[in-house]
Design an enzyme around this catalytic site. Structure first.
Site, PDB file in Angstrom:
ATOM      1  N   SER A 175      39.373  -8.540   7.902  1.00  0.00           N
ATOM      2  CA  SER A 175      40.249  -7.444   7.202  1.00  0.00           C
ATOM      3  C   SER A 175      41.702  -7.140   7.606  1.00  0.00           C
ATOM      4  CB  SER A 175      39.175  -6.342   8.352  1.00  0.00           C
ATOM      5  OG  SER A 175      39.104  -6.250   9.521  1.00  0.00           O
ATOM      6  N   HIS A 203      35.426  -6.292   2.270  1.00  0.00           N
ATOM      7  CA  HIS A 203      37.572  -6.884   1.413  1.00  0.00           C
ATOM      8  C   HIS A 203      37.446  -7.385   0.928  1.00  0.00           C
ATOM      9  CE1 HIS A 203      39.583  -4.056   5.049  1.00  0.00           C
ATOM     10  NE2 HIS A 203      37.947  -4.602   5.128  1.00  0.00           N
ATOM     11  N   LYS A 235      35.892   0.959   0.387  1.00  0.00           N
ATOM     12  CA  LYS A 235      37.119   0.446   0.201  1.00  0.00           C
ATOM     13  C   LYS A 235      37.542  -0.312  -1.707  1.00  0.00           C
ATOM     14  CE  LYS A 235      37.081  -1.544   4.629  1.00  0.00           C
ATOM     15  NZ  LYS A 235      36.303  -1.881   5.550  1.00  0.00           N
TER      16      LYS A 235
END
Ligand SMILES: *Cc1c(COP(=O)(O)O)cnc(C)c1O
Length: 392
Positions: A175, A203, A235
């Site tokens: 991250s 991610h 995200k």
């Protein structure tokens, strides 16, 4: 009583004091932060879906059918048809047999790791894993062994010297660095040493791999290779929540054992339906991913040419390594004066001496946005002390 106020003052002196900015309006590159318009390069909304009209419409359409609140935990009477639909969609999306929907990624990691290992077991954790993974390991009471970042040989030596039940856990895409874990090699040694592999692809989800299915599928790894796949939905997916996906036994077992799943209220069901809509969008969003890749390349070459220390990352996470916390803060402030929002990331989120600006790119940015940021970085260049030190 302990002097908490003095500790806060010390943090300020060390350049480690943390402050929240007040955002108004929707999440998108043009943000209003503390009342000031800024171009943001620090969100994790990699595909620009947090403010997607289709997702918002899906949420609005779902509300009359599902109502708003989750009302109870999943095991009492909160497990709604909408949650079930999302779990089936997530299993299909990740090419796994089943998936379980958690309220946040933090809760997924806490719940999954503490369910799968306990006292007497050993958990192996990459040094740069996300804080929620580390906390999950600590909560489990298993013996915690941290291995050097991405170092498969070191991990294998540790695994070979350990008896009993073993679990290896890694970020898919790290991250704060943006690099990808050596997933194929990890899968191989986990198989060899009978360790259970858990990958948290917070991610990679939506961004990496075929149709955005994540870094595990980008590496071509099956459910047998990576039995526990965790992903987050706040995200690139642009909504909220998280999931664990894997064999049928995994979800069944987690429903029995994962306390952060059992003892919490179900998420609003309408949000699950909006997330299903977002997954449809993501599968068809190669154009967004292609655009994002071109932004990444443009930024990397521009920042490098301007003398900044870019890190070894091909993902939308493009940190500029600075070094000292004060210097990272100074660079962040200088950018803000030029109209850009890029947060400085400091210890303990990253190791000592590795403070950085965590630049993130989004498909919602234009090439012109990236060029503006690069121009500002060039202008600032020499004014900020020791940003070049780390790159020397
Ligand atoms: C953001 C993040 C999480 C936490 O997910 P939330 O849904 O924001 O709680 C977990 N793992 C990693 C690697 C992350 O980057």
């Amino acid at each position: 009583m302990r002097d908490f106020a003095a500790e806060i003052e010390q943090r300020k002196r060390d350049g480690l004091y943390r402050q929240r900015r007040l955002i108004s309006g929707a999440q998108q590159p043009e943000l209003t932060a503390d009342g000031k318009p800024l171009l943001s390069f620090c969100s994790n909304d990699y595909l620009g879906l947090a403010n997607d009209a289709g997702n918002i419409e899906a949420l609005r359409n779902a509300l009359p059918r599902t109502g708003l609140g989750g009302a109870a935990s999943h095991l009492v009477c909160g497990h709604h048809q909408a949650h079930h639909q999302l779990e089936q969609r997530l299993a299909e999306f990740t090419q796994r047999s089943s998936a379980l929907f958690f309220s946040t990624g933090y809760m997924a990691n806490m719940g999954v790791i503490s369910a799968l290992v306990g006292r007497g077991d050993t958990v192996f954790c990459d040094r740069l894993n996300h804080a929620s993974i580390v906390d999950g390991c600590l909560l489990s009471r298993a013996r915690l062994r941290r291995y050097p970042h991405g170092d498969v040989a070191a991990l294998e030596a540790m695994l070979a010297g350990t008896d009993g039940h073993k679990l290896v856990v890694t970020d898919g895409v790290f991250s704060m660095d943006g690099d990808v874990a050596p997933l194929r090699a990890l899968a191989r040694i986990c198989r060899r040493h009978d360790a259970l592999l858990v990958v948290d692809d917070a991610h990679g989800m939506g961004v990496s791999g075929p149709q955005g299915r994540g870094s595990v599928l980008e590496a071509g790894l099956s459910e047998a290779d990576v039995p526990v796949l965790i992903g987050t939905l706040g995200k690139a997916v642009g909504t909220s929540g998280a999931f664990a996906a894997g064999p049928q036994w995994l979800t069944e077992y987690l429903v029995q054992k994962a306390r952060t799943y059992i003892y919490t209220t179900a998420m609003p069901p309408a949000l699950a339906l909006a997330t299903c809509h977002s997954l449809d969008t993501i599968e068809a969003a190669d154009d967004r991913r292609d655009h994002l890749r071109s932004l990444v390349e443009r930024f990397r070459s521009g920042a490098r040419a301007a003398g900044y220390c870019v890190m070894d990352s091909s993902t939308p996470i493009q940190p500029l390594l600075v070094g000292q916390s004060h210097a990272a803060l100074a660079l962040s402030r200088a950018l803000e004066e030029q109209g850009f929002l890029v947060t400085a990331i400091r210890p303990p989120t990253v190791p000592q001496g590795q403070a950085r600006l965590r630049v993130t790119l989004s498909a919602a940015h234009t090439l012109a946005d990236v060029d503006q940021l690069l121009d500002a970085l060039v202008r600032i260049g020499g004014d900020v002390p020791d940003h070049a030190e780390a790159s020397a």
